[in-house]
Design an enzyme around this catalytic site. Structure first.
Site, PDB file in Angstrom:
ATOM      1  CG  ASP B 194      -1.781   1.516   1.709  1.00 46.66           C
ATOM      2  OD1 ASP B 194      -1.490   2.182   0.720  1.00 46.66           O
ATOM      3  OD2 ASP B 194      -2.050   1.105   2.866  1.00 46.66           O
ATOM      4  CG  HIS B 367      -3.846   4.192   3.668  1.00 43.00           C
ATOM      5  ND1 HIS B 367      -3.885   3.350   3.151  1.00 43.00           N
ATOM      6  CD2 HIS B 367      -4.951   5.103   4.154  1.00 43.00           C
ATOM      7  CE1 HIS B 367      -5.216   3.613   2.762  1.00 43.00           C
ATOM      8  NE2 HIS B 367      -5.565   4.073   3.059  1.00 43.00           N
TER       9      HIS B 367
END
Lengths: 554, 554
Positions: B194, B367
């Site tokens: 990611d 994130h």
């Protein structure tokens, strides 16, 4: 006859509740001075609009009372409405050398020739009717900015201009905090201060910190370097020039506004370019890439700017390629984030090494952050405080700062454009409003686009248009041509034949029935066709195009 | 016959070079597993578009080879394309409990009923043809997220899912770094990780830090509190609930998706709501304002959301008033900055005290930031590295991180959607491409809107439309009705009578000449009318509306 007690009024016409189109009215009795006349760039929902101006109806109505327009600095959000204003209202314009230089270019473009431009210097005093103005040097992201101390019969008003503290500015011209401190001894009535960065904690970094960062990047760069910045940011441009020299490179300048501003600033002694540094873009083929710096427009991701063209390989002379270092030495102005982001991604795709604000110190703001704003308030120590230049959230946060510093809440006025704040001997209050708002410029039209046209553009932009045309015999009501259907922006016509046939059939049926029932009022007919189609199309597509029934009678 | 050497191929169909519509294909020989099927919200220039899907033409063509779709977590950018995908391709869907719960709601809305949903748990292993999958618990801004370890005949592929380190997550479920560390001992072939926050230095703050900040604001608030957040951010909602309890307030929930998600998460044991905490919006009049918390949608400034309606006083039950504390506990998703900004300003104008990300710690990302991304790479120690989930700039920065950590540049692949990366026994290479791109959903239409329609919408949105209608005798070419002119979004018709009259006259003149010269080709006639009008209108207005000449023959 008893002499009427005259009042002092301050009326913001732009720049409050928004970033841009700054314009402020100060009046005492009959006399008016206007500070700044800026424009704003359109927000994304202002479809097709080129520029946004403040609505200066109030000044148009009081033309003969205006003594002058005073411009604090040469940024477009302080000067951009001037040509439009001066076309209607011929008054002298006061500004510093560079500010007037930039204004002249604008006026020339607009063929405005008859204006008296009065050059002033920081430190200078000017009398305008009942007002005594003194211009105070302030550091900002363009040289030659000033704040203004305005002595009025009812007290002193201080206008900060756009400023930052910056104790080591590139041109050595620090904000004259000694003047602001001195005036603080004189019982200032009101301070109007720049709120742009009222949400930013601490102090804004000095402009020179960018130069250090640029030098670091230049030293590591192995190939060509492209730097994009604001064309008016002369201090930044000076630093880019200095770093270019120090790293033994040559410079090419790209983009019309960049070329223009560099010329003006150089002519006025605000930019120092060593001989032999600049090379013509046509000559760059002979220069090895590691010797080259390109100074360019396009820091806001504008699609037609030099940088965007280089990134999309539409530029005649320069195409971004692997090995290039690209520096976007600017922040994205609110509303431009998406465009800047797209440019950054495209530059990376071309293989460039890209530096920008969020990941490296290649930009600092030109506006004072919270601690600097506090300093201004503490130095000037006004009785009343009016935050200016900023969105509503910025004004509110600036007001909170003033309150923290001991100014009573009732003496702090968070105003909107058009509000009148009136001062007399005993105090101040907000009283009534004047017309204020936005005037759209679209092509040659100034102010002809309003809510109706914008609403239509919105509807057209979402689901397009669906036109039904039919020619009818005016006596019998019989259809003699059509119905024809044309659409744009609604469905892909080539693949929607069936839908269109069905729609035609619906219209035909409806018209036949109407003819039978002798409906002769064409506006009724049109409205019904619109309703029938609207319902039919929404059922079939869940879209709502603008529906235009056109009925021709012969 | 010699057995053909089978190859492992990874093909991203979405989520690379963009934030959203994540979709990844992993295939070995004939067998395909799809990871995620997300949607993206339209960018501002995608006028009138409702949703954006990945183009999965490749999967449509290879339907019978697909073993399953595996979903890493329940966010729309990982699940939103599923209904559209499953309508065409009936394969089982694997996901954790909450993920499948959220998917079920979506499928129901789309009347997709026949799908096999296979619930998996973190830690569990599943065999799908040649692939052995193991699901690894990861902390993210929605519960029940997983990364995936995929054992293939050619080596181990690790997919990070969306993750952050967060050592003290709200639900206690930390990212299982021990599993990632263990697999690092096994010679991992490739890591896909990611990249969303690859530009953010340091570590992302733990989710619990938001709870502390909220508690601080709650304690100071004297009136009603309104908190807006993402409806899927169950951890955040849990914290808002906890803080509400601790401060002895009651909670009202507003906004359809918020009500829905709270219900699902509660049913699945992912959200713990004390009895008696929730009150119905109809009952709030009886509660004193200082006892009330409103949990609401609208954190992205969506004009039809509960928060926007409260701010514009369009909400049936709740209107923002002075004394309210409003907390926007979310970041503006790129592209939504202007809308969020507008909401914040409106809330301030209503007199509310407003808290939001940029000025207070009321939001943290879900994130991993740079140091966490490094940790993932260092633990997994892959031979090849492929950054996923992010714009091109994020992918590039993530690639740079991997290089810093010692992965050779030639083993790092910054891919675009549609690129095929192929592994065999000796190595990896990018080889050809498959169809990939964007499919627009507009109303009921999926994929029927393309460049032509969007281009028309753009033109219409900028300068509107200008329609010229004329009825002509098909034998003589004489004008028997019209020309009539109708425009929308071009000028304000009521004030443009003169311009319209002039335009009509121009058309009439041109048609008379054409009749004289016996021009009978109507397409020629139409094109000429368009050219004549285009030139005329640009001269008069400097605008370029879409010009539509309509000629009816009778």
């Amino acid at each position: 006859m008893a002499k009427k007690k005259l009042k002092l009024r301050i009326i913001p016409l732009g720049g409050l509740g928004e970033v841009g189109k700054n314009m402020l009215v100060i009046e005492y009795g009959r006399d008016i001075v206007v500070i700044d006349a800026g424009l704003m760039f359109p927000e994304e929902e202002m479809l097709g609009i080129d520029l946004v101006l403040p609505d200066f109806t109030y000044l148009r109505k009081n033309k003969d009372r205006i003594l002058a327009v005073v411009i604090t600095h040469g940024h477009e959000d302080h000067t951009g409405a001037l040509p439009y204003f001066l076309k209607e209202i011929n008054v002298p314009v006061y500004g510093t050398k560079l500010t007037l230089g930039l204004i002249k270019v604008k006026l020339k473009e607009h063929h405005v020739k008859w204006i008296k431009l009065r050059e002033i210097k920081a430190g200078q005093e000017v009398s305008l009717g009942p007002f005594d103005l003194k211009f105070i040097q302030v550091a900002h992201s363009i040289p030659d900015g000033v704040g203004i101390i305005i002595r009025t019969p009812l007290g002193i008003v201080v206008h900060s201009g756009d400023f930052k503290l910056d104790q080591t500015p590139v041109d050595g011209r620090v904000t004259d905090f000694r003047e602001f401190a001195a005036i603080g001894e004189d019982k200032v009535l009101a301070l109007l201060s720049d709120s742009t960065n009222a949400e930013t904690p601490g102090f804004t970094l000095p402009e020179k910190s960018v130069g250090d960062k640029l030098d670091e990047i230049f030293k590591k760069a192995k190939g060509r370097i492209i730097v994009a910045s604001f064309a008016s940011h002369i201090h930044r441009i000076q630093q880019i020039i200095d770093v270019t020299c120090n790293n033994d490179r040559k410079m090419v300048i790209c983009g019309r506004s960049m070329v223009e501003n560099v010329e003006i600033a150089r002519d006025f002694g605000r930019l120092h370019i060593p001989d032999g540094l600049l090379v013509n873009v046509r000559g760059i083929e002979s220069l090895p890439l590691p010797k080259l710096v390109v100074l360019s427009t396009g820091s806001q991701g504008e699609p037609l700017s030099a940088l965007s063209k280089m990134a999309s390989h539409d530029h005649r002379w320069i195409q971004i390629q692997p090995g290039d270092t690209v520096i976007i030495s600017a922040a994205a102005v609110p509303g431009n984030e998406t465009a800047v982001n797209r440019t950054i991604n495209q530059l990376f795709r071309r293989g460039a090494n890209v530096f920008y604000e969020s990941i490296s110190g290649v930009h600092v703001s030109g506006h004072a952050a919270r601690e600097e704003l506090k300093l201004m308030i503490n130095l000037v120590r006004p009785r009343y405080f009016i935050p200016i230049h900023g969105e509503y959230r910025h004004l509110e946060h600036h007001a909170d700062l003033a309150e923290e510093l001991g100014i009573p809440r009732k003496n702090i006025f968070v105003l909107e454009n058009g509000d009148i704040i009136e001062f007399n001997k005993t105090g101040a209050r907000v009283k009534n409003r004047v017309t204020a708002g936005t005037i759209f410029v679209d092509g040659l039209g100034v102010g002809d686009i309003g809510d109706v046209v914008l609403r239509d553009r919105h509807q057209l932009s979402r689901d397009g248009i669906f036109i039904v045309v039919v020619t009818i015999d005016q006596h019998s009501g019989d259809v003699i041509a059509g119905p024809d259907i044309i659409s744009r922006g609604f469905v892909y016509m080539k693949e929607a034949g069936e839908l269109m046939d069905e729609a035609k059939e619906k219209v035909r049926e409806y018209l036949q029935e109407s003819a039978k029932e002798h409906v002769t009022d064409w506006s009724v007919l049109r409205n019904h066709v619109r309703d029938v189609m609207s319902k039919f199309l929404y059922e079939k597509t869940k879209r709502r195009p603008m529906i235009m029934p056109i009925i021709m009678e012969v």
